[in-house]
Design a protein around this motif. Sequence first.
Motif, PDB file in Angstrom:
ATOM      1  N   ASN A   1       0.824  -1.212   0.000  1.00 34.04           N
ATOM      2  CA  ASN A   1       0.000   0.000   0.000  1.00 34.04           C
ATOM      3  C   ASN A   1       0.855   1.259   0.000  1.00 34.04           C
ATOM      4  OD1 ASN A   1      -2.821  -0.728  -0.045  1.00 34.04           O
ATOM      5  ND2 ASN A   1      -2.543  -1.652   1.966  1.00 34.04           N
ATOM      6  N   LYS A   2       1.892   1.252   0.807  1.00 34.68           N
ATOM      7  CA  LYS A   2       2.765   2.424   0.907  1.00 34.68           C
ATOM      8  C   LYS A   2       3.466   2.709  -0.420  1.00 34.68           C
ATOM      9  CE  LYS A   2       6.651   2.088   3.280  1.00 34.68           C
ATOM     10  NZ  LYS A   2       7.625   2.058   4.408  1.00 34.68           N
ATOM     11  N   VAL A   3       4.006   1.657  -1.030  1.00 25.59           N
ATOM     12  CA  VAL A   3       4.739   1.815  -2.289  1.00 25.59           C
ATOM     13  C   VAL A   3       3.797   2.250  -3.414  1.00 25.59           C
ATOM     14  CG1 VAL A   3       5.910   0.490  -4.107  1.00 25.59           C
ATOM     15  CG2 VAL A   3       6.664   0.296  -1.728  1.00 25.59           C
ATOM     16  N   ALA A   4       2.648   1.599  -3.509  1.00 28.74           N
ATOM     17  CA  ALA A   4       1.691   1.960  -4.562  1.00 28.74           C
ATOM     18  C   ALA A   4       1.216   3.398  -4.410  1.00 28.74           C
ATOM     19  CB  ALA A   4       0.501   1.005  -4.519  1.00 28.74           C
ATOM     20  N   LYS A   5       0.921   3.802  -3.201  1.00 24.33           N
ATOM     21  CA  LYS A   5       0.441   5.173  -2.968  1.00 24.33           C
ATOM     22  C   LYS A   5       1.510   6.195  -3.332  1.00 24.33           C
ATOM     23  CE  LYS A   5      -2.098   8.039   0.306  1.00 24.33           C
ATOM     24  NZ  LYS A   5      -1.429   9.256  -0.149  1.00 24.33           N
ATOM     25  N   TRP A   6       2.753   5.925  -2.930  1.00 22.80           N
ATOM     26  CA  TRP A   6       3.809   6.881  -3.260  1.00 22.80           C
ATOM     27  C   TRP A   6       3.936   7.039  -4.774  1.00 22.80           C
ATOM     28  CZ3 TRP A   6       8.012   7.386  -6.285  1.00 22.80           C
ATOM     29  CH2 TRP A   6       8.799   8.528  -6.084  1.00 22.80           C
ATOM     30  N   GLN A   7       3.926   5.920  -5.501  1.00 23.11           N
ATOM     31  CA  GLN A   7       4.108   5.999  -6.943  1.00 23.11           C
ATOM     32  C   GLN A   7       2.947   6.714  -7.613  1.00 23.11           C
ATOM     33  OE1 GLN A   7       7.096   4.575  -8.913  1.00 23.11           O
ATOM     34  NE2 GLN A   7       6.137   6.444  -9.664  1.00 23.11           N
TER      35      GLN A   7
ATOM     36  N   LYS B   1      13.395  -9.452   1.467  1.00 26.06           N
ATOM     37  CA  LYS B   1      14.004  -8.596   2.491  1.00 26.06           C
ATOM     38  C   LYS B   1      14.918  -7.566   1.839  1.00 26.06           C
ATOM     39  CE  LYS B   1      16.943  -8.669   6.619  1.00 26.06           C
ATOM     40  NZ  LYS B   1      17.712  -9.530   7.563  1.00 26.06           N
ATOM     41  N   GLY B   2      15.734  -8.012   0.883  1.00 27.20           N
ATOM     42  CA  GLY B   2      16.613  -7.082   0.183  1.00 27.20           C
ATOM     43  C   GLY B   2      15.841  -6.019  -0.561  1.00 27.20           C
ATOM     44  N   LEU B   3      14.725  -6.395  -1.176  1.00 24.77           N
ATOM     45  CA  LEU B   3      13.907  -5.430  -1.908  1.00 24.77           C
ATOM     46  C   LEU B   3      13.294  -4.397  -0.968  1.00 24.77           C
ATOM     47  CD1 LEU B   3      12.117  -7.907  -4.335  1.00 24.77           C
ATOM     48  CD2 LEU B   3      13.674  -6.081  -5.029  1.00 24.77           C
ATOM     49  N   THR B   4      12.743  -4.852   0.156  1.00 25.25           N
ATOM     50  CA  THR B   4      12.108  -3.910   1.080  1.00 25.25           C
ATOM     51  C   THR B   4      13.127  -2.953   1.683  1.00 25.25           C
ATOM     52  OG1 THR B   4      12.268  -5.505   2.910  1.00 25.25           O
ATOM     53  CG2 THR B   4      10.223  -5.485   1.647  1.00 25.25           C
ATOM     54  N   ASN B   5      14.366  -3.389   1.798  1.00 26.98           N
ATOM     55  CA  ASN B   5      15.413  -2.508   2.311  1.00 26.98           C
ATOM     56  C   ASN B   5      15.765  -1.391   1.331  1.00 26.98           C
ATOM     57  OD1 ASN B   5      15.680  -3.791   4.780  1.00 26.98           O
ATOM     58  ND2 ASN B   5      17.264  -5.197   4.053  1.00 26.98           N
ATOM     59  N   CYS B   6      15.256  -1.486   0.117  1.00 24.95           N
ATOM     60  CA  CYS B   6      15.498  -0.448  -0.893  1.00 24.95           C
ATOM     61  C   CYS B   6      14.342   0.543  -0.993  1.00 24.95           C
ATOM     62  CB  CYS B   6      15.730  -1.094  -2.260  1.00 24.95           C
ATOM     63  SG  CYS B   6      17.230  -2.107  -2.355  1.00 24.95           S
ATOM     64  N   VAL B   7      13.361   0.415  -0.104  1.00 24.50           N
ATOM     65  CA  VAL B   7      12.199   1.305  -0.108  1.00 24.50           C
ATOM     66  C   VAL B   7      12.384   2.380   0.962  1.00 24.50           C
ATOM     67  CG1 VAL B   7       9.703   1.454   0.240  1.00 24.50           C
ATOM     68  CG2 VAL B   7      10.699  -0.543  -0.905  1.00 24.50           C
TER      69      VAL B   7
ATOM     70  N   LEU C   1       9.032   3.609 -12.909  1.00 20.79           N
ATOM     71  CA  LEU C   1       7.733   2.956 -12.818  1.00 20.79           C
ATOM     72  C   LEU C   1       7.843   1.438 -12.872  1.00 20.79           C
ATOM     73  CD1 LEU C   1       5.802   5.356 -15.199  1.00 20.79           C
ATOM     74  CD2 LEU C   1       5.149   4.913 -12.832  1.00 20.79           C
ATOM     75  N   TYR C   2       8.696   0.943 -13.772  1.00 23.59           N
ATOM     76  CA  TYR C   2       8.805  -0.511 -13.919  1.00 23.59           C
ATOM     77  C   TYR C   2       9.482  -1.149 -12.707  1.00 23.59           C
ATOM     78  CZ  TYR C   2      13.232   1.242 -15.830  1.00 23.59           C
ATOM     79  OH  TYR C   2      14.407   1.930 -16.024  1.00 23.59           O
ATOM     80  N   GLY C   3      10.322  -0.391 -12.020  1.00 21.82           N
ATOM     81  CA  GLY C   3      10.900  -0.902 -10.786  1.00 21.82           C
ATOM     82  C   GLY C   3       9.849  -1.067  -9.709  1.00 21.82           C
ATOM     83  N   THR C   4       8.962  -0.077  -9.613  1.00 17.63           N
ATOM     84  CA  THR C   4       7.855  -0.176  -8.672  1.00 17.63           C
ATOM     85  C   THR C   4       6.937  -1.331  -9.051  1.00 17.63           C
ATOM     86  OG1 THR C   4       7.944   2.215  -8.315  1.00 17.63           O
ATOM     87  CG2 THR C   4       5.944   1.073  -7.618  1.00 17.63           C
ATOM     88  N   GLY C   5       6.659  -1.478 -10.343  1.00 18.49           N
ATOM     89  CA  GLY C   5       5.821  -2.585 -10.792  1.00 18.49           C
ATOM     90  C   GLY C   5       6.414  -3.934 -10.437  1.00 18.49           C
ATOM     91  N   ALA C   6       7.728  -4.081 -10.634  1.00 17.36           N
ATOM     92  CA  ALA C   6       8.402  -5.339 -10.290  1.00 17.36           C
ATOM     93  C   ALA C   6       8.310  -5.611  -8.797  1.00 17.36           C
ATOM     94  CB  ALA C   6       9.856  -5.282 -10.740  1.00 17.36           C
TER      95      ALA C   6
END
Length: 368
Positions: free
Chosen positions: A40-46, A318-324, A351-356
Amino acid sequence: MKTRIQRRISCLLLLALTLGATAQTKVDYCQPEYVRSVLNKVAKWQLDNPKRRAPNDWTNAVFFTGLYAAWEVTQSSFMYGAMMENGKSTNWSPYKRFFHADDIAISSTYIDLYLIEKKQKMLQPMIDTLARFVKEPYPVKGIEQIKYWWADALFMAPPVLVKLGQLIDRPDYLKYNDELYRQAYEMLYNKEEHLFARDLNFTIKNDRTDLFEANGKPLFWSRGNGWVIAGLARMLKELPSDYPERPFYENLFRQMAARLVEIQREDGLWSSGLLDISAYPNGEVSGSGLICYGLVYGINSGLLKGKKFKRAACKAWKGLTNCVSDEGRVNYVQGAGDRPSNRDFSDNTELYGTGAFLLAGSEIFKMK
């Protein structure tokens, strides 16, 4: 009654105990409610920070593919509203080139929304475009009518052809996709490394040093292979269990998954260039997100068995979430290109990074 010194000592002891307990508290990155909150947080920010791109170009296509997957598990109304608004803004049309995989990729989300809304106007422009895609040759010199001539295409077009073919009862669309996929496989797949070259420019056997890593190994792009394994996952999700070509796709999926787990970084991500980790300062999120999505789909569907895959998937998430960022910005995303880069991506998002990322999280949410 405690003296002032005694009270201070008590406070310090309480603070120390609290800090110690906090330090020992571990975040369960794969816990569904945690995953839901991150999605939710990532989608809203984008959505609050849009890029100046055509709403139906490939970058938005990947973002909305991830957004739909995130909506499926979160049921967040703001996500659904954004997808509907985007479709209305384009009159449910693909992008400019009928013959190009990138430009029909947005149609995957149109189909998903059509299956809920059941409005023919959401489907017809895509039906018209796909009819041309199947019948007419690739009108660019040098391509020799090969429509999947680069690895990215294997994410962009196959799910659309399969989904539409199933929806409107056109099995010839699935067979045509098989034909195009086999062409790409024969051109781009390295059967020793179990990885895909990005396109024909990276398969030429000569003295070009730009086709090799500093350690002498062949150049294989993280995002290019992420496109392939994520595209396979999306296609396998749609193909009937008894489809004649399904074993080919499943075997390819397993081969790639096993190899990608072998070359995962310690931080859970994959380097922009896959076979020379030391040449790249950090992991890259778009390729890693796509790979993570593929792995977790494989686990959830039963295609991948064994603890090593689940360990790799949890490590990747875990690695991905650490990049948010705290606000929800997905960082460490390489810009548009066709090959690895060793620049620092820490302050870059796409955008495609967020989508991934959203795709990966949507499968992690369902993982047992």
